[in-house]
Write a protein that holds these residues in place. Sequence first.
Motif, mmCIF file in Angstrom:
data_model
loop_
_atom_site.group_PDB
_atom_site.id
_atom_site.type_symbol
_atom_site.label_atom_id
_atom_site.label_comp_id
_atom_site.label_asym_id
_atom_site.label_seq_id
_atom_site.Cartn_x
_atom_site.Cartn_y
_atom_site.Cartn_z
ATOM 1 N N GLU A 132 9.933 -33.277 20.210
ATOM 2 C CA GLU A 132 9.018 -33.682 21.094
ATOM 3 C C GLU A 132 7.520 -34.155 20.718
ATOM 4 O OE1 GLU A 132 8.290 -30.772 24.159
ATOM 5 O OE2 GLU A 132 7.480 -32.235 25.536
ATOM 6 N N GLU A 133 7.265 -35.194 21.069
ATOM 7 C CA GLU A 133 5.827 -35.507 20.587
ATOM 8 C C GLU A 133 5.170 -35.159 21.540
ATOM 9 O OE1 GLU A 133 5.221 -39.791 20.269
ATOM 10 O OE2 GLU A 133 3.268 -39.438 19.172
ATOM 11 N N LEU A 134 4.050 -34.096 20.841
ATOM 12 C CA LEU A 134 2.946 -33.664 21.848
ATOM 13 C C LEU A 134 1.780 -34.457 22.284
ATOM 14 C CD1 LEU A 134 2.737 -30.097 19.968
ATOM 15 C CD2 LEU A 134 4.190 -30.838 22.116
ATOM 16 N N PRO A 135 1.357 -34.776 23.494
ATOM 17 C CA PRO A 135 0.418 -35.788 23.726
ATOM 18 C C PRO A 135 -0.886 -35.224 23.471
ATOM 19 C CG PRO A 135 1.023 -34.369 25.650
ATOM 20 C CD PRO A 135 2.230 -34.210 24.550
ATOM 21 N N PHE A 136 -1.194 -33.913 22.966
ATOM 22 C CA PHE A 136 -2.453 -33.492 22.861
ATOM 23 C C PHE A 136 -2.075 -32.098 21.868
ATOM 24 C CE2 PHE A 136 -1.579 -29.976 25.668
ATOM 25 C CZ PHE A 136 -1.113 -30.475 26.667
ATOM 26 N N SER A 137 -3.009 -31.582 21.211
ATOM 27 C CA SER A 137 -3.073 -30.648 20.270
ATOM 28 C C SER A 137 -2.330 -29.401 21.074
ATOM 29 C CB SER A 137 -4.281 -30.354 19.475
ATOM 30 O OG SER A 137 -4.594 -31.296 18.813
ATOM 31 N N ALA A 138 -1.531 -28.403 20.586
ATOM 32 C CA ALA A 138 -1.188 -27.239 21.142
ATOM 33 C C ALA A 138 -0.552 -26.501 20.062
ATOM 34 C CB ALA A 138 -0.266 -27.412 22.090
ATOM 35 N N ASN A 139 -0.820 -25.049 20.219
ATOM 36 C CA ASN A 139 -0.374 -24.049 19.153
ATOM 37 C C ASN A 139 1.077 -23.631 19.820
ATOM 38 O OD1 ASN A 139 -0.625 -21.808 21.230
ATOM 39 N ND2 ASN A 139 -2.501 -21.453 19.818
ATOM 40 N N ILE A 140 1.825 -22.927 18.803
ATOM 41 C CA ILE A 140 3.126 -22.514 18.951
ATOM 42 C C ILE A 140 3.285 -21.677 20.310
ATOM 43 C CG2 ILE A 140 3.306 -20.431 17.510
ATOM 44 C CD1 ILE A 140 6.039 -22.737 18.824
ATOM 45 N N ASP A 141 2.206 -20.511 20.504
ATOM 46 C CA ASP A 141 2.177 -19.676 21.444
ATOM 47 C C ASP A 141 2.011 -20.644 22.997
ATOM 48 O OD1 ASP A 141 0.236 -17.471 19.516
ATOM 49 O OD2 ASP A 141 2.674 -17.364 19.940
ATOM 50 N N GLN A 142 1.092 -21.468 22.923
ATOM 51 C CA GLN A 142 0.973 -22.229 24.103
ATOM 52 C C GLN A 142 2.292 -22.987 24.437
ATOM 53 O OE1 GLN A 142 -2.421 -24.781 22.720
ATOM 54 N NE2 GLN A 142 -3.523 -24.015 24.684
ATOM 55 N N TYR A 143 3.046 -23.573 23.515
ATOM 56 C CA TYR A 143 4.224 -24.295 23.711
ATOM 57 C C TYR A 143 5.140 -23.437 24.255
ATOM 58 C CZ TYR A 143 7.917 -27.674 22.958
ATOM 59 O OH TYR A 143 8.835 -28.771 23.177
ATOM 60 N N ALA A 144 5.483 -22.307 23.469
ATOM 61 C CA ALA A 144 6.367 -21.302 24.007
ATOM 62 C C ALA A 144 6.316 -20.843 25.248
ATOM 63 C CB ALA A 144 6.412 -20.183 22.974
ATOM 64 N N ALA A 145 4.984 -20.215 25.625
ATOM 65 C CA ALA A 145 4.902 -19.699 27.081
ATOM 66 C C ALA A 145 5.026 -20.898 28.129
ATOM 67 C CB ALA A 145 3.346 -19.594 27.115
ATOM 68 N N ALA A 146 4.776 -22.160 27.826
ATOM 69 C CA ALA A 146 5.072 -23.457 28.569
ATOM 70 C C ALA A 146 6.568 -23.633 28.934
ATOM 71 C CB ALA A 146 4.243 -24.460 28.326
ATOM 72 N N SER A 147 7.091 -23.075 27.554
ATOM 73 C CA SER A 147 8.726 -23.474 27.720
ATOM 74 C C SER A 147 9.252 -22.557 28.550
ATOM 75 C CB SER A 147 9.221 -23.521 26.417
ATOM 76 O OG SER A 147 8.758 -24.634 25.539
ATOM 77 N N GLU A 148 8.942 -21.250 28.390
ATOM 78 C CA GLU A 148 9.484 -20.093 29.167
ATOM 79 C C GLU A 148 9.134 -20.270 30.647
ATOM 80 O OE1 GLU A 148 10.965 -16.054 29.968
ATOM 81 O OE2 GLU A 148 11.303 -17.672 28.340
ATOM 82 N N GLU A 149 8.244 -20.410 30.846
ATOM 83 C CA GLU A 149 7.891 -20.676 32.531
ATOM 84 C C GLU A 149 8.250 -21.822 33.282
ATOM 85 O OE1 GLU A 149 5.807 -18.335 34.046
ATOM 86 O OE2 GLU A 149 6.471 -19.307 35.733
ATOM 87 N N ASN A 150 8.296 -22.827 32.561
ATOM 88 C CA ASN A 150 8.729 -24.144 33.272
ATOM 89 C C ASN A 150 10.264 -24.827 32.828
ATOM 90 O OD1 ASN A 150 6.338 -24.549 34.933
ATOM 91 N ND2 ASN A 150 5.344 -24.712 32.954
ATOM 92 N N GLY A 151 10.610 -24.124 31.617
ATOM 93 C CA GLY A 151 11.807 -24.740 31.112
ATOM 94 C C GLY A 151 12.983 -23.489 31.269
ATOM 95 N N PHE A 152 12.743 -22.554 30.215
ATOM 96 C CA PHE A 152 13.782 -21.533 30.314
ATOM 97 C C PHE A 152 14.303 -20.924 31.662
ATOM 98 C CE2 PHE A 152 14.792 -21.909 25.943
ATOM 99 C CZ PHE A 152 13.321 -21.899 25.121
#
Length: 380
Positions: A76-96
């Motif tokens: 997935e291309e990120l539209p802005f900079s993010a670190n892995i903790d941000q990405y994982a937290a967002a994936s958990e809340e709004n994905g998994f």
Amino acid sequence: MRIKYKFIMGIILIAFMLSVGIVYGQGSLYSDPQGRFSFNLPTGWKAATPYDSAQAAYFSYSVQQGTVGELIVMIEELPFSANIDQYAAASEENGFKQLPGYTPGTQLPATVFGSPAIKKNFIFSPQTGMTLQAEAYMFISGSYAYTILLDVLPDYFAQIEPGFAQAVTSFKVQGGAAPVAVQPIPQPVVPSIPTPTPPTPIPAPPVCPTPTPVTPTIPVPTPVTPVTPTPVAPAVPTVPVTPTVTAGMNIYTDPQGRFSIPIPAGSTTAQTTEIGVVLNTPDGAGIMAMYTTGEQYVQGMVAQIKPNHQFHGQSQLQAGNRQALVELYSKVNPQDNVNYATVVVTYPGTPFMIIITVPADKYNQAQTWILEMIKGAFIR
């Protein structure tokens, strides 16, 4: 801003069991046709056409009865900079969390291709009567987020996961540059996830215990005649209820100091994980000892075993200053028609459990060391 994160699982218990006819290991080198990544594809996996645009690569694993697992690489291309903790937290809340029947397991730091990563285990139920076990690695390289996903019928997880872990270890992002760690910024990462489309479930063979995820069994207070390895109403030995002094036992101590258990002398370590160990005994039994994230996780593992195994009874034993709940199950392996006894041991009030899988015709003689292991377990 919003990341258009897509997480698709199209198919599909210890695992926690050892191999019974399933092979994993170093296979062929897979290189992405677009030159974005490569990794060693384990033996037994076959490439197939991705069924969603978010998938950069898709692979399936089949046995004689049908497909039992899938391996997916998503970029997935990120539209802005993010670190892995941000990405994982967002994936958990709004994905998994959007997956039906989603139950989180462990989430631990890892490394993929030299970049900080998150390793996540979970289970979900895409439809009534079907439970899938999954493991995902997520990491960021440059402006792209990578997810390497395994989802599989629970009875096969313990056998397939080691090969998957090897594949992740060999994963390389192409382009000649090492991954670049991006810095977090105060913008929200909000991935979304579509509903998975599960395949038709197929019967899965019993296997010996291993880390993740699992199939327990318990000793019952009555002697039993050795079973004949036939898939029709196999006889299963009963649970030991009286303590026996056993010679030739050693002590296995968890490297993190969370637990120790007596084990038969000559036992070998088949696999270690973040939550425990899988051992092989000289008499052909498999032992999986796990210090999980909590009692809810333990009960989730037991719940995965019950629908697929025949229950023979339960008993309670005094184990030091704790009570041990022992449950006995059995199941015939459809591949070799061997009946396996599975002993599931939980210790109420702790996140610890033991799963022992042994051919049913060897169960009676194994009861001596099984009992000593149950009563002699030390839990921090």
